[in-house]
Design a protein around this motif. Structure first.
Motif, PDB file in Angstrom:
ATOM      1  N   TYR A 183      14.133  67.604  -4.727  1.00  0.00           N
ATOM      2  CA  TYR A 183      14.060  66.850  -3.704  1.00  0.00           C
ATOM      3  C   TYR A 183      13.397  65.529  -4.365  1.00  0.00           C
ATOM      4  CZ  TYR A 183      15.736  70.327  -0.424  1.00  0.00           C
ATOM      5  OH  TYR A 183      16.477  71.296   0.274  1.00  0.00           O
ATOM      6  N   LEU A 184      13.630  64.425  -3.309  1.00  0.00           N
ATOM      7  CA  LEU A 184      13.004  63.023  -3.578  1.00  0.00           C
ATOM      8  C   LEU A 184      11.673  62.997  -3.074  1.00  0.00           C
ATOM      9  CD1 LEU A 184      16.319  61.104  -3.203  1.00  0.00           C
ATOM     10  CD2 LEU A 184      15.544  62.124  -5.059  1.00  0.00           C
ATOM     11  N   VAL A 185      10.796  62.294  -3.630  1.00  0.00           N
ATOM     12  CA  VAL A 185       9.587  62.050  -2.965  1.00  0.00           C
ATOM     13  C   VAL A 185       9.624  60.844  -2.067  1.00  0.00           C
ATOM     14  CG1 VAL A 185       8.168  63.041  -4.907  1.00  0.00           C
ATOM     15  CG2 VAL A 185       8.653  60.528  -4.979  1.00  0.00           C
ATOM     16  N   VAL A 186       8.938  61.057  -0.873  1.00  0.00           N
ATOM     17  CA  VAL A 186       8.998  59.859   0.126  1.00  0.00           C
ATOM     18  C   VAL A 186       7.968  58.683  -0.542  1.00  0.00           C
ATOM     19  CG1 VAL A 186       8.178  59.220   2.286  1.00  0.00           C
ATOM     20  CG2 VAL A 186       9.516  61.165   1.900  1.00  0.00           C
ATOM     21  N   SER A 187       8.425  57.395  -0.616  1.00  0.00           N
ATOM     22  CA  SER A 187       7.486  56.400  -0.777  1.00  0.00           C
ATOM     23  C   SER A 187       6.278  56.327  -0.054  1.00  0.00           C
ATOM     24  CB  SER A 187       8.474  55.081  -0.843  1.00  0.00           C
ATOM     25  OG  SER A 187       8.627  55.033   0.333  1.00  0.00           O
ATOM     26  N   SER A 188       5.172  55.772  -0.686  1.00  0.00           N
ATOM     27  CA  SER A 188       3.900  55.545   0.052  1.00  0.00           C
ATOM     28  C   SER A 188       4.133  54.845   1.306  1.00  0.00           C
ATOM     29  CB  SER A 188       3.028  54.867  -0.944  1.00  0.00           C
ATOM     30  OG  SER A 188       2.796  55.502  -2.114  1.00  0.00           O
ATOM     31  N   PHE A 189       3.374  55.447   2.394  1.00  0.00           N
ATOM     32  CA  PHE A 189       3.370  54.621   3.607  1.00  0.00           C
ATOM     33  C   PHE A 189       1.869  54.861   4.285  1.00  0.00           C
ATOM     34  CE2 PHE A 189       4.241  59.277   4.443  1.00  0.00           C
ATOM     35  CZ  PHE A 189       3.144  59.440   5.622  1.00  0.00           C
ATOM     36  N   THR A 190       1.836  53.941   5.043  1.00  0.00           N
ATOM     37  CA  THR A 190       0.275  53.831   5.913  1.00  0.00           C
ATOM     38  C   THR A 190       0.572  54.081   7.423  1.00  0.00           C
ATOM     39  OG1 THR A 190       0.817  51.460   6.384  1.00  0.00           O
ATOM     40  CG2 THR A 190      -0.480  51.788   4.282  1.00  0.00           C
TER      41      THR A 190
ATOM     42  N   SER B 282      17.064  69.286 -10.044  1.00  0.00           N
ATOM     43  CA  SER B 282      15.623  68.805 -10.270  1.00  0.00           C
ATOM     44  C   SER B 282      15.614  67.800 -11.405  1.00  0.00           C
ATOM     45  CB  SER B 282      14.859  69.854 -10.538  1.00  0.00           C
ATOM     46  OG  SER B 282      15.214  70.684 -11.665  1.00  0.00           O
ATOM     47  N   ASP B 283      14.326  66.971 -11.338  1.00  0.00           N
ATOM     48  CA  ASP B 283      13.900  66.095 -12.350  1.00  0.00           C
ATOM     49  C   ASP B 283      13.947  66.612 -13.842  1.00  0.00           C
ATOM     50  OD1 ASP B 283      14.085  64.238 -10.452  1.00  0.00           O
ATOM     51  OD2 ASP B 283      11.742  63.609 -10.591  1.00  0.00           O
TER      52      ASP B 283
ATOM     53  N   ILE C 255      16.811  62.697 -15.361  1.00  0.00           N
ATOM     54  CA  ILE C 255      16.872  62.381 -13.836  1.00  0.00           C
ATOM     55  C   ILE C 255      15.316  62.320 -13.569  1.00  0.00           C
ATOM     56  CG2 ILE C 255      17.018  63.358 -11.468  1.00  0.00           C
ATOM     57  CD1 ILE C 255      19.672  64.684 -12.397  1.00  0.00           C
ATOM     58  N   GLU C 256      14.785  61.191 -13.009  1.00  0.00           N
ATOM     59  CA  GLU C 256      13.663  61.074 -12.505  1.00  0.00           C
ATOM     60  C   GLU C 256      13.598  60.769 -10.984  1.00  0.00           C
ATOM     61  OE1 GLU C 256      10.573  59.664 -16.012  1.00  0.00           O
ATOM     62  OE2 GLU C 256      12.382  58.256 -15.483  1.00  0.00           O
ATOM     63  N   ASN C 257      13.002  61.465 -10.248  1.00  0.00           N
ATOM     64  CA  ASN C 257      13.002  61.353  -8.834  1.00  0.00           C
ATOM     65  C   ASN C 257      14.552  61.135  -8.055  1.00  0.00           C
ATOM     66  OD1 ASN C 257      11.947  61.107  -6.018  1.00  0.00           O
ATOM     67  ND2 ASN C 257      11.518  59.143  -6.073  1.00  0.00           N
ATOM     68  N   GLY C 258      15.207  61.853  -8.717  1.00  0.00           N
ATOM     69  CA  GLY C 258      16.806  61.988  -8.030  1.00  0.00           C
ATOM     70  C   GLY C 258      17.490  60.727  -8.834  1.00  0.00           C
ATOM     71  N   VAL C 259      17.260  60.050  -9.727  1.00  0.00           N
ATOM     72  CA  VAL C 259      17.964  58.736 -10.056  1.00  0.00           C
ATOM     73  C   VAL C 259      18.046  59.200 -11.495  1.00  0.00           C
ATOM     74  CG1 VAL C 259      17.913  56.646 -10.458  1.00  0.00           C
ATOM     75  CG2 VAL C 259      17.111  57.438  -8.179  1.00  0.00           C
ATOM     76  N   VAL C 260      19.287  58.724 -12.176  1.00  0.00           N
ATOM     77  CA  VAL C 260      19.403  58.993 -13.466  1.00  0.00           C
ATOM     78  C   VAL C 260      18.783  57.545 -14.370  1.00  0.00           C
ATOM     79  CG1 VAL C 260      21.135  58.933 -15.336  1.00  0.00           C
ATOM     80  CG2 VAL C 260      21.579  60.155 -13.199  1.00  0.00           C
TER      81      VAL C 260
ATOM     82  N   ILE D 157      17.377  65.556  -0.101  1.00  0.00           N
ATOM     83  CA  ILE D 157      17.608  66.461  -1.378  1.00  0.00           C
ATOM     84  C   ILE D 157      18.219  65.410  -2.632  1.00  0.00           C
ATOM     85  CG2 ILE D 157      19.905  66.823  -0.653  1.00  0.00           C
ATOM     86  CD1 ILE D 157      19.731  69.694  -1.653  1.00  0.00           C
ATOM     87  N   SER D 158      18.123  65.461  -3.495  1.00  0.00           N
ATOM     88  CA  SER D 158      18.486  64.766  -4.740  1.00  0.00           C
ATOM     89  C   SER D 158      20.259  65.020  -4.819  1.00  0.00           C
ATOM     90  CB  SER D 158      18.107  65.366  -6.042  1.00  0.00           C
ATOM     91  OG  SER D 158      18.910  65.015  -7.037  1.00  0.00           O
TER      92      SER D 158
END
Length: 393
Positions: A107-114, A224-225, A249-254, A149-150
């Motif tokens: 799965y992909l991590v969600v970007s930071s949020f406030t 997976s990464d 693959i890192e965080n679902g991206v080549v 999901i990636s």
């Protein structure tokens, strides 16, 4: 008067036995729920690693806040925790930043949020936008973080036409370093004219994914990464296989690709989620027999072609197609104008050139074993076919 105290929505107010009005505040409890959306769009709880910190402009610390039963010490401004559902007890009013450090596998991590806490509750419209996944405040006031999901697609193309149709019939094999394919899902349509593997278009084991290219790119969800190796074990007719290449693959991206010594190429699109595996057409060579005096066609010469690949093994002529017009006055060889075996091609020259298609990459030797009356045989010579270009004399 004891019963004159009006009801309150938060905390508790009562008159004690001494006639004192006792006001009791409830401690704030903020809950972070973690979920994932799988390949079938089903949502399920999941565990992930998060980091909570005070946002810019918030001068308060996390001192005294309980996270998963642990009370934070004086001066603490950030904390890392793991879990499916985590309660943050005693979080003071103010703005905070939540960062998903590690997502569930595939799965992909969600970007930071406030988000903002006011009067002990999360302000619903205070959650900032995220680039991956989804963050929302549900009806119970919980912050719900949902990971996507990636998804990586692999397309098979002709190197000379990357935007054209898929090249069907290639057999591809994907493996990874310390990667399991048990939970990976695969979609894509196999070429109906190609023999299908088990499970429709593909065959999946714990350690390997194998498929035949069809008329659409194959879509792989849940990778997976990590570092992967893609091999083309069998190229479509008329093409040279791209033997092997690696990608990361890192965080679902080549993010990286590495070609070994091979024909063809691989490119990644701007999203990092589509890999194009490019095969090169095997060689097409025209061979004519002409008179040195006037360049007219010389009829009746017997020519023999053999070849060796870079690994030292003989090239195969099994899939080579031969065209040309034989002089009707010359006795024909078997198969019309020529005789073809797996490792040798023999023909008699006619009144037009001979076209050979689907030649494998390698070094070829052409020998004239018999010249027509009045002519002398040409000495044996070599030429090289590499990625549809001919080099040599």
């Amino acid at each position: 008067v004891k019963d004159s105290v009006t009801a309150v929505t938060n905390g508790k107010v009562e008159v004690d036995e001494d006639g004192h009005i006792v006001v009791t505040d409830n401690i704030s409890v903020i809950t972070i729920d973690k979920k994932t959306v799988d390949a079938d769009s089903k949502t399920a709880p999941a565990s992930a690693e998060f980091e909570l910190s005070t946002a810019e402009g918030n001068t308060k610390t996390l001192e005294g806040v309980q996270v998963g039963g642990k009370t934070l010490e004086e001066g603490t401004t950030s904390v890392t925790f793991t879990g499916e559902s985590t309660k943050l007890t005693g979080l003071k009013d103010g703005k905070y930043t939540l960062t998903e450090k590690t997502a569930p596998e595939g799965y992909l991590v969600v970007s930071s949020f406030t988000f903002e806490v006011k009067n002990g509750e999360v302000v619903k419209d205070s959650v900032t936008a995220v680039t991956n996944g989804k963050v929302e405040v549900d009806e119970d006031g919980h912050i719900v973080v949902t990971d996507n999901i990636s998804t990586i697609s692999i397309s098979k193309k002709d190197a000379s036409n990357q935007t054209g149709e898929e090249v069907a019939g290639a057999t591809l094999e994907l493996t990874g370093e310390n990667v399991k394919f048990d939970k990976v899902s695969v979609s894509g349509k196999a070429n109906e004219n190609a023999d299908k593997l088990a499970n429709g278009e593909y065959n999946k084991t714990s350690d390997k994914l194998t498929w035949k290219s069809g008329d659409t790119a194959i879509e792989i969800k849940g990778l997976s990464d990590g570092v992967y190796t893609l091999k083309e074990t069998n190229a479509p007719e008329g093409y040279s296989a791209i033997t092997e290449f690696a990608f990361k693959i890192e965080n679902g991206v080549v993010t990286e690709t590495k070609l070994n010594d091979t024909t063809g190429n691989v490119v990644v699109d701007e999203t990092g989620k589509l890999l194009k595996v490019l095969d090169t057409l095997n060689g097409t060579v025209n061979i004519s027999k002409e008179s040195f005096a006037d360049s007219s066609a010389v009829v009746g010469a017997t020519m023999v072609l053999t070849g060796v690949k870079e690994d030292g093994t003989a090239v195969s002529f099994d899939k080579v197609s031969v065209s040309g017009t034989e002089n009707k006055d010359v006795a024909k060889l078997t198969n019309g104008e020529y005789n073809k075996t797996s490792e040798k091609l023999t023909w008699k020259t006619g009144d037009s050139l001979v076209t050979l298609k689907n030649l494998e990459n390698g070094t070829y030797t052409l020998e004239e074993t018999a010249a027509p009356n009045g002519f002398v045989t040409v000495s044996t010579f070599k030429f090289v076919v590499k990625e549809i270009y001919i080099n040599g004399n």
